[in-house]
Motif scaffolding. Structure first.
Motif, short mmCIF file in Angstrom:
data_model
loop_
_atom_site.label_atom_id
_atom_site.label_comp_id
_atom_site.label_asym_id
_atom_site.label_seq_id
_atom_site.Cartn_x
_atom_site.Cartn_y
_atom_site.Cartn_z
N VAL A 178 0.85 -1.11 -0.03
CA VAL A 178 -0.05 -0.12 0.01
C VAL A 178 0.83 1.18 -0.16
O VAL A 178 1.59 1.39 0.83
CB VAL A 178 -0.92 -0.08 1.23
CG1 VAL A 178 -1.89 1.37 1.28
CG2 VAL A 178 -1.66 -1.09 1.11
N PRO A 180 0.28 5.09 -0.20
CA PRO A 180 -0.58 6.25 -0.26
C PRO A 180 -0.13 7.49 -0.93
O PRO A 180 1.23 7.69 -0.82
CB PRO A 180 -0.99 6.42 1.16
CG PRO A 180 0.32 5.72 1.72
CD PRO A 180 0.63 4.79 1.20
N PRO A 181 -0.71 8.21 -1.60
CA PRO A 181 -0.28 9.27 -2.26
C PRO A 181 0.18 10.43 -1.15
O PRO A 181 -0.13 10.35 -0.10
CB PRO A 181 -1.48 10.17 -3.03
CG PRO A 181 -2.48 9.36 -2.28
CD PRO A 181 -2.20 7.84 -1.83
N ARG A 182 1.12 10.94 -1.49
CA ARG A 182 1.65 12.05 -0.40
C ARG A 182 0.91 13.55 -0.58
O ARG A 182 0.89 14.43 0.35
CB ARG A 182 3.14 12.49 -0.67
CG ARG A 182 3.95 11.33 -0.45
CD ARG A 182 5.66 11.45 -0.80
NE ARG A 182 6.24 10.23 -0.33
CZ ARG A 182 6.85 10.07 0.77
NH1 ARG A 182 6.56 10.66 1.97
NH2 ARG A 182 7.55 8.96 0.79
N SER A 186 -8.69 14.61 0.67
CA SER A 186 -8.98 13.81 1.67
C SER A 186 -10.08 12.95 1.14
O SER A 186 -10.90 13.44 0.37
CB SER A 186 -9.34 14.44 3.13
OG SER A 186 -8.09 15.04 3.61
N PRO A 187 -10.16 11.57 1.75
CA PRO A 187 -11.43 10.76 1.43
C PRO A 187 -12.65 11.59 1.62
O PRO A 187 -12.85 11.96 2.82
CB PRO A 187 -10.98 9.31 2.07
CG PRO A 187 -10.16 9.69 3.04
CD PRO A 187 -9.35 10.91 2.62
N ASN A 317 -3.19 0.20 7.23
CA ASN A 317 -2.26 -0.57 6.22
C ASN A 317 -2.28 -2.00 6.52
O ASN A 317 -2.67 -2.72 5.60
CB ASN A 317 -1.20 -0.03 5.93
CG ASN A 317 -1.13 1.30 5.18
OD1 ASN A 317 -2.09 1.77 4.45
ND2 ASN A 317 -0.13 2.45 5.35
N GLU A 376 -10.82 1.68 -1.70
CA GLU A 376 -9.75 2.44 -2.52
C GLU A 376 -9.27 3.76 -1.63
O GLU A 376 -8.32 4.14 -1.42
CB GLU A 376 -10.54 2.61 -3.79
CG GLU A 376 -10.68 1.75 -4.65
CD GLU A 376 -11.85 0.75 -4.19
OE1 GLU A 376 -12.78 1.08 -3.46
OE2 GLU A 376 -12.00 -0.31 -4.82
N GLU A 377 -10.41 4.30 -1.00
CA GLU A 377 -10.21 5.64 -0.02
C GLU A 377 -9.47 5.30 1.07
O GLU A 377 -8.17 5.90 1.12
CB GLU A 377 -11.38 6.26 0.33
CG GLU A 377 -12.37 6.80 -0.91
CD GLU A 377 -13.76 7.03 -0.46
OE1 GLU A 377 -14.39 8.05 -0.97
OE2 GLU A 377 -14.27 6.60 0.79
N ARG A 379 -7.04 2.54 1.27
CA ARG A 379 -5.92 2.44 0.75
C ARG A 379 -4.99 3.78 0.30
O ARG A 379 -3.89 3.85 0.65
CB ARG A 379 -5.89 1.30 -0.45
CG ARG A 379 -5.88 0.00 0.15
CD ARG A 379 -6.32 -0.71 -1.19
NE ARG A 379 -6.17 -2.25 -0.66
CZ ARG A 379 -6.72 -3.30 -1.42
NH1 ARG A 379 -7.23 -2.87 -2.75
NH2 ARG A 379 -6.64 -4.48 -1.12
N HIS A 380 -5.79 4.31 -0.53
CA HIS A 380 -4.98 5.65 -0.96
C HIS A 380 -4.86 6.85 0.14
O HIS A 380 -3.95 7.68 -0.14
CB HIS A 380 -6.01 6.33 -2.11
CG HIS A 380 -5.83 5.57 -3.36
ND1 HIS A 380 -6.91 5.41 -4.13
CD2 HIS A 380 -5.04 4.39 -3.58
CE1 HIS A 380 -6.63 4.65 -5.14
NE2 HIS A 380 -5.66 3.79 -5.00
N SER A 381 -5.70 6.77 1.21
CA SER A 381 -5.52 8.23 1.97
C SER A 381 -5.70 7.53 3.69
O SER A 381 -6.44 8.18 4.34
CB SER A 381 -6.81 9.09 1.84
OG SER A 381 -6.30 9.79 0.45
#
Length: 399
Positions: A178, A180-182, A186-187, A317, A376-377, A379-381
Motif C-alpha cells: 500500500v 498512499p499518495p503524499r 482527503s477521502p 495499512n 480504495e479511499e 488504501r489511498h488516504s
C-alpha cells in the motif's frame, strides 16, 4: 511379423519422449550416443534412437519426420559432423540421414520459432564444446546442455527440462504494498445510516484478559457488502497475522506472540506488558481489529495525537493487507481502555518528573462507527482517516 508402434505415435504421459538427432562421426561417437540414450531411458525418458529401430526395413525419412514431430523434445548431439551438416557447409554425400533431420528442424523452427526453440535441445557430450553447435540452433543466444559425464548427476539440468521439474521456483505472491499518495484530497466518507455493531477487544481475548496499561483499539467493520469467512480460513490466517504484525512493527522481533482461532475469530497477540501489549484479530463476520499500548512516561502514559496518527496509519495499512477477501467498504471505530493515568501531551514530555493528570477520567472511551470509507479511499488516504480517528479520541478524552 507384428508391427511395433512404439515410434509411430506420441502418447503424452508420465514418461516424456525425446528423439535423438546425431551424426555418425565415428564408432566412438556412436557408442557415446548409445550410452547416453541408455542412461536417459533408465531415468524414465522414452528415447527414440535409430539404433533401436532396425528390427524391420524403414523409410528413414518418414521415420524421422514422424518421431521428430511426435516427440516432446529433440536432442541434437553437437559434434564436428553435425556442425558442418546442420549449417549446410559439409559434403552433400555424407550423413544423408542427418542432413534430412537438420533440414526438417530448420524448417520447423522457421514455421514456429517459439515452439521449436523450446523443444529442440542442443546437447554437449563429454569431449565436445559449444563451438560444435550449429548456428541455426543459436549457441550464443539460446540455452544448450552440457553433459560432462554420462551419469545421472551430470545430466540433471537436461533431465529437469525433459521432465519439467525446474530447479528453482518463485515464491508465492505476497500482498500488494500500500503506497498512499503524499498529497491530494482527503477521502470523502459516507454517513453510516445507523451505528454498526463493533466487537470489542475484551470480547475477543481468551479468558477475558484485562490490560493494566491504556490500549488503543481500532476496528474496521464491514459496511456495504456481506462478508463471512470460513472456520478453515480463520485457522489458516493465524500465522500470517503473527508474521505481518511482526513485519510491520506491531510486534517487536523479540516479543512472545500467542496465536489461535475459534469458530468466530482468529488472532495473534502479546500480553507482555514490558514490550507493549498488542494484538491483531479477524472476525468471521469480516471485522478487522488491532490494539496497541500508548507510549509510557515517567508518570503514566501519553496520548500524543501526532504519534497516534502515525501508528493508526500503519495499523490501517496492516489491517487492509491481511490475506482474506475484503468487503466494498469499512466503517472505522476507535477506543481507549483503561484511561486512568493517561494525559494528552507530547512524547518529548515523557521524561518529565511532574505531570497534570485529568480529574475523574472515564474508565474507558468507546467511539462507534460514524463514517464509511470505500476500500480504495482507505488504501489511498489512510493518514487522513487516521487523523480523524485520533482527533475523535482526543476530543472525547478532554470531555
Amino acid at each position: 511379423m507384428a508391427q511395433d508402434n512404439r515410434y509411430d505415435s506420441h502418447e503424452p504421459g508420465e514418461h516424456p519422449k525425446a528423439f535423438i538427432s546425431y551424426t555418425h562421426d565415428s564408432e566412438e561417437h556412436r557408442d557415446a550416443v548409445l550410452t547416453f540414450a541408455d542412461l536417459l531411458v533408465r531415468q524414465g525418458i522414452d528415447v527414440v534412437l535409430d539404433r533401436w529401430a532396425t528390427d524391420r526395413r524403414q523409410d528413414w525419412q518418414a521415420w524421422a519426420t514422424r518421431n521428430i514431430t511426435g516427440s516432446d523434445h529433440v536432442l541434437v548431439i553437437a559434434s564436428e559432423g553435425y556442425l558442418r551438416m546442420g549449417d549446410g557447409i559439409g559434403p552433400n554425400h555424407l550423413n544423408l540421414g542427418g542432413q534430412a533431420e537438420a533440414a526438417l528442424l530448420r524448417d520447423l523452427l522457421q514455421g514456429d520459432r517459439a515452439t521449436w526453440t523450446a523443444r529442440i535441445l542442443p546437447v554437449l557430450l563429454p569431449g565436445h564444446g559449444k563451438d560444435e553447435i550449429p548456428n541455426f540452433l543459436q549457441p550464443n543466444a539460446a540455452d544448450w546442455y552440457d553433459v560432462p559425464a554420462i551419469t545421472p548427476e551430470a545430466t540433471e539440468s537436461l533431465l529437469r527440462v525433459l521432465t519439467r521439474q525446474p530447479r528453482d521456483v518463485p515464491p508465492a505472491l505476497g500482498p500488494r504494498p500500500v503506497l498512499p499518495p503524499r498529497s491530494g484530497p482527503s477521502p470523502a466518507p459516507l454517513i453510516v445510516p445507523g451505528e454498526l455493531a463493533v466487537v470489542r477487544r475484551s470480547e475477543l481475548l481468551p479468558q477475558g484478559f484485562r490490560s493494566q496499561s491504556p490500549l488503543v483499539e481500532m476496528h474496521l467493520v464491514p459496511a456495504s457488502s456481506l462478508v463471512r469467512y470460513g472456520v478453515l480460513q480463520l485457522e489458516r490466517i493465524c500465522d500470517e497475522l503473527a508474521t505481518s504484525g511482526r513485519a510491520t512493527g506491531l510486534f517487536s522481533h523479540t516479543q512472545a506472540i500467542s496465536v489461535g482461532s475459534s469458530a468466530d475469530a482468529a488472532w495473534a497477540l502479546s500480553t507482555d506488558g514490558r514490550s507493549g501489549e498488542c494484538g491483531l484479530a479477524v472476525l468471521r463476520g469480516g471485522q478487522r481489529t488491532c490494539w496497541f499500548a500508548l507510549p509510557s512516561a515517567t508518570i503514566g502514559w501519553i496520548l500524543d495525537r501526532d504519534d497516534l496518527t502515525s501508528k493508526l496509519t500503519e495499523r490501517l495499512n496492516l489491517l487492509l493487507q491481511i490475506g482474506l477477501p475484503l468487503p466494498d467498504s469499512f466503517a472505522p471505530a476507535i477506543a481507549l481502555e483503561p484511561v486512568s493515568l493517561t494525559r494528552l501531551g507530547r512524547l518529548s514530555d515523557a521524561t518529565a518528573n511532574s505531570a497534570s493528570l485529568p480529574i475523574n477520567p472515564p474508565e474507558r472511551i468507546m467511539l462507534g462507527t460514524e463514517e464509511v470509507f470505500r476500500i480504495e479511499e482507505l488504501r489511498h488516504s489512510p493518514r487522513a482517516v487516521a487523523e480523524e480517528l485520533a482527533a475523535r479520541l482526543a476530543v472525547a478524552f478532554r470531555r
